[in-house]
Design an enzyme around this catalytic site. Sequence first.
Site, PDB file in Angstrom:
ATOM      1  N   HIS A  57      54.566  34.499 -76.108  1.00 48.83           N
ATOM      2  CA  HIS A  57      55.678  34.441 -77.071  1.00 48.83           C
ATOM      3  C   HIS A  57      56.944  35.006 -76.426  1.00 48.83           C
ATOM      4  O   HIS A  57      58.022  34.419 -76.521  1.00 48.83           O
ATOM      5  CB  HIS A  57      55.299  35.221 -78.338  1.00 48.83           C
ATOM      6  N   GLU A  58      56.790  36.152 -75.753  1.00 51.75           N
ATOM      7  CA  GLU A  58      57.953  36.800 -75.114  1.00 51.75           C
ATOM      8  C   GLU A  58      58.523  35.913 -74.005  1.00 51.75           C
ATOM      9  O   GLU A  58      59.741  35.742 -73.908  1.00 51.75           O
ATOM     10  CB  GLU A  58      57.555  38.165 -74.540  1.00 51.75           C
ATOM     11  N   GLU A 103      62.631  32.720 -83.319  1.00 48.43           N
ATOM     12  CA  GLU A 103      61.239  33.171 -83.449  1.00 48.43           C
ATOM     13  C   GLU A 103      60.273  31.992 -83.576  1.00 48.43           C
ATOM     14  O   GLU A 103      59.226  31.964 -82.929  1.00 48.43           O
ATOM     15  CB  GLU A 103      61.084  34.078 -84.672  1.00 48.43           C
ATOM     16  N   HIS A 136      60.602  33.113 -75.278  1.00 47.95           N
ATOM     17  CA  HIS A 136      62.028  33.409 -75.509  1.00 47.95           C
ATOM     18  C   HIS A 136      62.828  33.195 -74.218  1.00 47.95           C
ATOM     19  O   HIS A 136      63.960  32.724 -74.266  1.00 47.95           O
ATOM     20  CB  HIS A 136      62.203  34.866 -75.955  1.00 47.95           C
TER      21      HIS A 136
HETATM   22 ZN   LIG Z   1      60.026  36.806 -80.727  1.00 48.31          ZN
END
Ligand SMILES: [Zn+2]
Length: 271
Positions: A133-134, A191, A137
């Site tokens: 997830h990181e 997100e 980004h």
């Molecule tokens: Zn995030």
Amino acid sequence: MQSVRAIFRAFSLLCLSAPLFLDSCATSPTGRKQLMIVPDSEVNQLGIQSFDQMKQQVKISHNAKQIKFVQCVADAVIAAAHGKPNIPDQWEVTLFNTPDVNAFALPGGRIGVYSGILKVTKTDGQLAAVLAHEVGHVISRHGAERMSQSVAEQGGLIAVGAATNNSPYIGAALGLGTQYGIILPFSRTQEREADEVGLQLMAEAGFDPHQAIELWKNMEEASGGNRPPELLSDHPSDPNRIQDLESHMNDAVARYEQANAAGKAPHCPHP
Ligand SMILES: [Zn+2]
């Protein structure tokens, strides 16, 4: 200042309405139009600087078993990210010795994990879901996008902050977390995008994507206590987060099976 703001607003609108008009427009991995005024090279350098400063401020872990676990999971995720946009060849991974439930990836190739998160990520696949997830980004250039938006909206306040070496301010914009910077969490749109890109990435690394759902359930459960996970305030939860992940699950499972067939089946024993 007012006129500068007006110019950047116009700039921003042009980006949305006439993508070919300016090279300040970019397209995210999920096909979303992004305003990009701040160059990646600058953002990457700021990411590295912020990380170096953080290493001087926050205790680094010497727990060999935990470091091995985090590095093993990070290596698999980084290998799967190889060749994607904004992903450098070299990455540095650091485990910080703090009870905070958090982790981050910075543009420029830096991953930080707070040891507190290992209590919430019960398996290697769940830590992979966080790191993917990181890194999602980073692949989606959300740090550069947020800095560009701030420049457009505030007429260069963040740019001024960078010039005066106001690193916590910059760090928060890049995804270092609100705890060590100002309150500037990622947007819900970013997100959702990081969830989608991250789910694909963890599956391509050979981790079962269903573990992402288990992870966010654990996070929600942990938020009931006295100390809600910092990860959730830096990466605001959407009530539909799990449903959204499930809607991308068929695609992710196909990627997971393909990765397994290609011999990608990481096994990082949880310490
Ligand atoms: Zn995030």
